[in-house]
Design a protein around this motif. Structure first.
Motif, PDB file in Angstrom:
ATOM      1  N   ILE A 133      11.559 -54.431 -64.040  1.00  0.00           N
ATOM      2  CA  ILE A 133      11.075 -55.577 -63.276  1.00  0.00           C
ATOM      3  C   ILE A 133       9.885 -56.209 -63.982  1.00  0.00           C
ATOM      4  O   ILE A 133       9.256 -55.607 -64.842  1.00  0.00           O
ATOM      5  N   ALA A 134       9.598 -57.421 -63.573  1.00  0.00           N
ATOM      6  CA  ALA A 134       8.391 -58.127 -64.001  1.00  0.00           C
ATOM      7  C   ALA A 134       7.654 -58.539 -62.736  1.00  0.00           C
ATOM      8  O   ALA A 134       8.271 -58.818 -61.708  1.00  0.00           O
ATOM      9  N   VAL A 135       6.329 -58.584 -62.825  1.00  0.00           N
ATOM     10  CA  VAL A 135       5.507 -58.950 -61.675  1.00  0.00           C
ATOM     11  C   VAL A 135       4.563 -60.079 -62.072  1.00  0.00           C
ATOM     12  O   VAL A 135       3.903 -60.012 -63.110  1.00  0.00           O
ATOM     13  N   ALA A 136       4.523 -61.095 -61.221  1.00  0.00           N
ATOM     14  CA  ALA A 136       3.571 -62.189 -61.397  1.00  0.00           C
ATOM     15  C   ALA A 136       2.703 -62.259 -60.144  1.00  0.00           C
ATOM     16  O   ALA A 136       3.193 -62.100 -59.031  1.00  0.00           O
ATOM     17  N   VAL A 137       1.427 -62.481 -60.343  1.00  0.00           N
ATOM     18  CA  VAL A 137       0.500 -62.688 -59.231  1.00  0.00           C
ATOM     19  C   VAL A 137      -0.122 -64.058 -59.432  1.00  0.00           C
ATOM     20  O   VAL A 137      -0.716 -64.339 -60.475  1.00  0.00           O
ATOM     21  N   ASN A 138       0.072 -64.901 -58.432  1.00  0.00           N
ATOM     22  CA  ASN A 138      -0.432 -66.274 -58.493  1.00  0.00           C
ATOM     23  C   ASN A 138       0.032 -66.977 -59.778  1.00  0.00           C
ATOM     24  O   ASN A 138      -0.740 -67.626 -60.462  1.00  0.00           O
ATOM     25  N   ARG A 139       1.312 -66.775 -60.075  1.00  0.00           N
ATOM     26  CA  ARG A 139       2.007 -67.420 -61.198  1.00  0.00           C
ATOM     27  C   ARG A 139       1.588 -66.908 -62.569  1.00  0.00           C
ATOM     28  O   ARG A 139       1.902 -67.510 -63.582  1.00  0.00           O
TER      29      ARG A 139
END
Length: 84
Positions: A50-56
């Motif tokens: 998976i990949a995770v983005a926080v606030n883009r």
């Protein structure tokens, strides 16, 4: 001494206060101070690609344990799919 006790109590309470984030477009509640790694564990996604983005902003896996989630963060968790 009283100041130390008050500080300890405040820290203990803060550890157990829930906060809301937006997870893949839906409101999701986490404990204040949870990290991305904590969230991924709660979602049972630790062994997934998976990949995770926080606030883009994409957050490298190496930073998941140190990146705390803040109230109203917009978190996107996406599954990595290979193609060709």
């Amino acid at each position: 001494m009283v100041t130390n006790i008050a500080k300890h109590i405040a820290e203990h309470i803060a550890e157990h206060i829930a906060t809301n984030i937006e997870l893949n477009g839906s409101v999701y509640q986490v404990t204040s101070g949870n990290t991305i790694d904590d969230l991924i564990g709660l979602l049972d996604l630790r062994e997934k690609n998976i990949a995770v983005a926080v606030n883009r902003q994409i957050i490298p896996r190496s930073q998941w344990e140190s990146q705390s989630l803040q109230s109203n963060d917009k978190v996107d968790v996406v599954r990595a799919i290979g193609g060709g």
